[in-house]
Every structure is written in structure tokens, then in C-alpha cells.
Design a protein around this motif. Structure first.
Motif, PDB file in Angstrom:
ATOM      1  N   SER A 138       8.352  39.206 -27.546  1.00  0.00           N
ATOM      2  CA  SER A 138       8.620  40.075 -26.195  1.00  0.00           C
ATOM      3  C   SER A 138       9.999  40.880 -26.455  1.00  0.00           C
ATOM      4  O   SER A 138      10.621  41.037 -24.877  1.00  0.00           O
ATOM      5  CB  SER A 138       8.089  39.452 -25.400  1.00  0.00           C
ATOM      6  OG  SER A 138       6.771  39.539 -24.959  1.00  0.00           O
ATOM      7  N   ILE A 169      13.635  49.839 -18.436  1.00  0.00           N
ATOM      8  CA  ILE A 169      13.307  48.717 -18.579  1.00  0.00           C
ATOM      9  C   ILE A 169      13.996  47.678 -18.365  1.00  0.00           C
ATOM     10  O   ILE A 169      15.532  47.663 -18.288  1.00  0.00           O
ATOM     11  CB  ILE A 169      13.373  48.154 -19.914  1.00  0.00           C
ATOM     12  CG1 ILE A 169      12.947  49.407 -21.325  1.00  0.00           C
ATOM     13  CG2 ILE A 169      13.450  47.111 -20.610  1.00  0.00           C
ATOM     14  CD1 ILE A 169      12.866  49.439 -22.934  1.00  0.00           C
ATOM     15  N   GLY A 170      12.880  46.414 -17.158  1.00  0.00           N
ATOM     16  CA  GLY A 170      14.354  45.233 -16.735  1.00  0.00           C
ATOM     17  C   GLY A 170      13.855  44.393 -18.306  1.00  0.00           C
ATOM     18  O   GLY A 170      14.933  44.054 -19.178  1.00  0.00           O
ATOM     19  N   GLY A 171      14.139  42.948 -17.730  1.00  0.00           N
ATOM     20  CA  GLY A 171      13.972  41.884 -18.368  1.00  0.00           C
ATOM     21  C   GLY A 171      12.986  42.498 -19.813  1.00  0.00           C
ATOM     22  O   GLY A 171      13.207  41.996 -20.765  1.00  0.00           O
ATOM     23  N   GLY A 172      11.745  43.493 -19.616  1.00  0.00           N
ATOM     24  CA  GLY A 172      11.351  43.613 -20.268  1.00  0.00           C
ATOM     25  C   GLY A 172       9.851  42.116 -20.654  1.00  0.00           C
ATOM     26  O   GLY A 172       9.122  42.214 -21.861  1.00  0.00           O
ATOM     27  N   LEU A 193      12.218  43.578 -27.411  1.00  0.00           N
ATOM     28  CA  LEU A 193      12.436  44.234 -28.341  1.00  0.00           C
ATOM     29  C   LEU A 193      13.701  44.205 -29.366  1.00  0.00           C
ATOM     30  O   LEU A 193      14.796  44.027 -28.805  1.00  0.00           O
ATOM     31  CB  LEU A 193      12.860  46.189 -27.734  1.00  0.00           C
ATOM     32  CG  LEU A 193      11.663  46.262 -26.601  1.00  0.00           C
ATOM     33  CD1 LEU A 193      12.406  47.092 -25.628  1.00  0.00           C
ATOM     34  CD2 LEU A 193      10.606  46.827 -27.307  1.00  0.00           C
ATOM     35  N   ASP A 248      17.241  50.710 -21.304  1.00  0.00           N
ATOM     36  CA  ASP A 248      17.155  50.397 -20.616  1.00  0.00           C
ATOM     37  C   ASP A 248      18.315  49.868 -19.871  1.00  0.00           C
ATOM     38  O   ASP A 248      19.554  50.621 -20.384  1.00  0.00           O
ATOM     39  CB  ASP A 248      17.086  49.860 -22.229  1.00  0.00           C
ATOM     40  CG  ASP A 248      18.043  48.432 -22.713  1.00  0.00           C
ATOM     41  OD1 ASP A 248      17.964  47.523 -21.397  1.00  0.00           O
ATOM     42  OD2 ASP A 248      17.703  47.929 -23.508  1.00  0.00           O
ATOM     43  N   ARG A 286      17.040  46.139 -28.532  1.00  0.00           N
ATOM     44  CA  ARG A 286      18.242  45.083 -28.314  1.00  0.00           C
ATOM     45  C   ARG A 286      18.912  43.701 -28.017  1.00  0.00           C
ATOM     46  O   ARG A 286      19.756  43.541 -28.331  1.00  0.00           O
ATOM     47  CB  ARG A 286      17.318  44.478 -27.169  1.00  0.00           C
ATOM     48  CG  ARG A 286      16.618  45.254 -26.258  1.00  0.00           C
ATOM     49  CD  ARG A 286      16.448  44.390 -24.602  1.00  0.00           C
ATOM     50  NE  ARG A 286      16.351  45.501 -22.970  1.00  0.00           N
ATOM     51  CZ  ARG A 286      16.094  44.676 -22.181  1.00  0.00           C
ATOM     52  NH1 ARG A 286      15.210  44.335 -21.936  1.00  0.00           N
ATOM     53  NH2 ARG A 286      16.379  45.957 -21.092  1.00  0.00           N
TER      54      ARG A 286
END
Lengths: 264, 152
Positions: free
Chosen positions: B59, A28-31, B61, A46, B64
């Protein structure tokens, strides 16, 4: 999009090991586009804890960590003047600041998105990518590669040549994807022309670039015509092939004019 | 997955799915000011602040956000009320659906840009879709709010 397990490794080696374990494990980069994809990830890896969010400069290159967001690049002084601020123009036109705060440069590159406004100017610059295991790869080689690179992008290096640049995104609204985007640069006697969102991915107009290089008195209209002949354009719900070609013709000419050093 | 974050200056614990978005976590927590509009990062109504940066929570998560400061409009109520007065004065307040997201982006603008001018305000508004207005009233309201805020 479905994620079964979430991992935030604290070393590149750990992240790489997780990536190799299963073909359903993914980075996952920026998502930013994650939600819109249909991917199912066994393990989502991540890269947020790997300190890959940086912009550094050495004597030869600007080095940008793969987890650097577009907003960080947009706000960095280095891009104010580099190639006439071309990269900043391109980044600033990507959606709103909210999305630029999460979208990463690495995600943009690895996604090879045909609509990308960032890849178009980048391929006119002297860029190379550093992968964790594969090492250094020129950006254009990576983009042209048909097989997936199952590795972790560490950073993008842009060689610090002196030059002028031009970028134009043509879209129906500020938040829409480009109908077409055009980047033109000039450095040390060499013009580069790239056109993206044709709707295919950004490509260099190599024949047009060669003809400009060989000519003592470059004819911009002729070069734009040549570029439009060698590049392919298509029709989508956003625009017809003819319209895209007409736009390319006009904005390549304008770009060539804009980047050409003024002579007394 | 258990995560701990600071939500509107209060430490909170959440149990989230690995693919859960912050928008869902916050709405399930009762924060209905965080709205679902396009759900595809375009409209801006789901905007929240994560460590002071405006992000689309649809968008982002939830996992995070672990260890981070998350702010919704409930966390900047006094400021939002002042802004809404200016919105009212300029007729920018119609259905109001997009207001919480805009208030948070204005908060971020104030803290990240020195003396934001018209171009910076327009830039902050770019990520927000408003179906009632043409953005001119909002632009005027934000300008007036920032000027009044500076005078205080």
C-alpha cells in the motif's frame, strides 16, 4: 483504485489549484486505505512535499500538521501525559507500526471513518481544523457537515486544557477494527463521553454529559444508561446491537470512574 | 514515470505506473523476498524499510519512494541470517513465509527503540500474521537475538 496522473506539488496554492480543476482530482494523505478504495483519480495530489509533518506546541494549543503520521504522534512525548495519555492509547491500538508509519492524521480526519479509533477521543477534546482556504472549523462541525469540504486540511489544533482522559477499544483481535470504542474526558467540571464504531461514526452523548454537569453527585451508571439511550447502535458481522450497547454501558461507566478526580 | 531510488544501497532507476505499489515494483525487479500476503495492509509479509521505517509495500505508492532509501531483506542479509539462527533454535521457523517481513521490522525496532523489552517486541510483531506459530517462539527468538546482538 486507479490513478491516471501523479502530482507532488511544492506549495499549498498549487495543490489547491490542482484540486479545484476537476472533481476527479483527489488528495493523497498517507495512502493507507487507498488500495482498498474503488476511486479513480484523474490527478492524484500527493501532499508529501508541503512540510505538513510536524507537532508543535504554543501557549494555547498543540498543533499537528495534517501529514503527520500516527507513528510520529505515538512516539511524541506530548501525548504521554496529555489527558492521561488517552490519545496515545488510541493511536497505539491502530494496527501495527508498519501501517502507523504511513497513515496520517489528516487522512484519518478527512476520511471520517466510522471505525476510527482516533476520531472518538478527538471529539472529546477542544479541537479545531485549519483548512487552506476555508480557514478554521471546529472538528465536530466538520464531521457533522453533510457536504464534502473540497479544501486542503493544513493542521489540527488541540486546545491545551488540563484534564483526564480514558480510551477503550474493544476488538476481537489486535489487528481488527473496533466492535466499539469509547472515550471519556473530564476537564474543569465538565465530562465528555464519545462512542465510536457503533458501527456509526463517533458521536458525543450530549444528554448524558449535560446530566453529569447539572448533578452535584454524578451517578455514573445513570449517565451511561442515558448515553446508551441517546446514541444509536447497530448490528454488523462483528457484533450485535445488544452486545455493542452492553459494552458501551460498561465502558462508559468505567471511563467516568477513571477520569473523575480523586477527592479526599 | 521515471523514478530514482536507493535500493539496498544501490542507486536504481525504475519506470513505474502512477498507481503502482512498491510491492509490485520490487517483485518485478526480482526481489521475491517481498511477498504478497493479504494485499490489504494487514499481514505484514510485504514489509520493507523506507528511509529506515517499516512500511507495508502493498500500500505504498512506488512514486512516493523517489529519492528515498528502500531496504528489503536482501539489504540486511547478515543480520537476517543471525536472526534466522535464533528462529531455528526456538522453533519459530516453520514455513518461513513471514520471516523476511519480521526481520525488517526487527531491524527497525533495533534502530528506533533503545533496549527494546518484551512489550516493544510484541508491539513490533503486532503487524505480522504468522499462521504456523503462536508468536511465543518468535518472541523468544527475537529476544535472544537482540541480547546476543547487544553483547557483540
Amino acid at each position: 483504485m486507479k490513478i491516471h496522473e501523479y502530482h507532488r506539488p511544492d506549495s499549498l496554492e498549487h495543490a489547491y489549484t490542482l484540486l479545484q480543476q476537476d472533481k476527479h482530482n483527489a488528495l493523497i494523505g498517507g495512502g493507507g486505505w487507498l488500495k482498498l478504495s474503488k476511486i479513480t483519480m484523474e490527478k492524484a495530489i500527493d501532499l508529501a512535499a508541503l512540510d505538513l509533518d510536524y507537532i508543535k506546541e504554543d501557549s494555547n494549543a498543540i498543533r499537528i500538521g495534517s501529514m503527520t503520521t500516527l507513528a510520529t504522534m505515538d512516539n511524541h512525548f506530548l501525548f504521554d501525559t496529555f489527558y492521561s495519555g488517552m490519545l496515545k492509547d488510541a493511536i497505539h491500538g491502530v494496527m501495527g507500526v508498519e501501517l502507523r508509519n504511513i497513515v496520517t492524521l489528516g487522512g484519518t480526519i478527512m476520511g471520517k471513518y466510522p471505525f476510527s479509533d482516533i476520531l472518538t477521543p478527538l471529539i472529546t477534546l477542544d479541537c479545531e481544523l485549519e483548512f487552506y482556504k476555508e480557514g478554521v472549523l471546529p472538528l465536530t462541525d466538520f464531521l457533522n457537515r453533510k457536504t464534502r469540504v473540497n479544501d486542503i486540511l493544513v493542521e489540527l489544533r488541540i486546545k491545551k486544557h488540563k484534564g483526564t482522559g480514558y480510551f477503550k477499544k474493544i476488538a476481537k483481535t489486535a489487528l481488527d477494527f473496533a466492535i466499539l470504542n469509547v472515550a471519556v474526558t473530564y476537564s474543569e467540571g465538565l465530562y465528555k463521553i464519545a462512542v465510536g464504531s457503533r458501527p456509526g461514526r463517533a458521536k458525543l452523548a450530549l444528554n448524558a454529559m449535560q446530566s453529569l454537569y447539572e448533578s452535584n453527585t454524578p451517578d455514573f451508571k445513570k449517565a451511561a444508561t442515558k448515553a446508551c439511550e441517546e446514541l444509536t447502535f447497530g448490528t454488523t458481522h462483528r457484533s450485535s446491537e445488544t452486545y455493542r450497547k452492553d459494552l458501551a454501558m460498561e465502558y462508559i461507566s468505567r471511563g467516568l470512574k477513571a477520569v473523575t478526580p480523586y477527592e479526599d | 514515470m521515471k523514478i530514482e531510488l536507493t535500493l539496498n544501497n544501490r542507486r536504481e532507476l525504475f519506470d513505474v505506473a502512477p498507481d503502482e505499489m512498491l510491492l509490485d515494483t520490487l517483485r518485478q525487479h526480482g526481489l521475491k523476498s517481498v511477498r504478497r500476503g493479504c494485499d490489504t495492509t494487514t499481514c505484514g509479509v510485504c514489509t520493507v524499510l523506507v528511509d529506515g521505517l517499516a512500511v507495508p509495500s502493498c500500500s505504498y505508492l512506488s512514486v512516493r519512494a523517489e529519492g528515498k532509501h528502500v531496504t528489503t531483506v536482501e539489504g540486511i542479509l547478515e543480520e537476517a541470517e543471525k536472526l534466522s539462527e535464533h528462529f531455528g533454535d526456538e522453533g519459530a521457523d516453520q514455513c518461513g513465509f513471514c520471516n523476511p517481513g519480521i526481520a525488517l521490522s526487527v531491524h527497525a525496532l533495533k534502530h528506533h527503540v533503545n533496549n527494546p523489552g518484551e512489550a516493544a517486541i510484541k508491539d513490533a510483531l503486532t503487524g505480522h500474521l504468522c499462521r504456523c506459530t503462536g508468536y511465543v517462539s518468535q518472541l523468544k527468538a527475537i529476544k535472544a537475538y537482540l541480547e546476543a546482538d547487544e553483547d557483540e
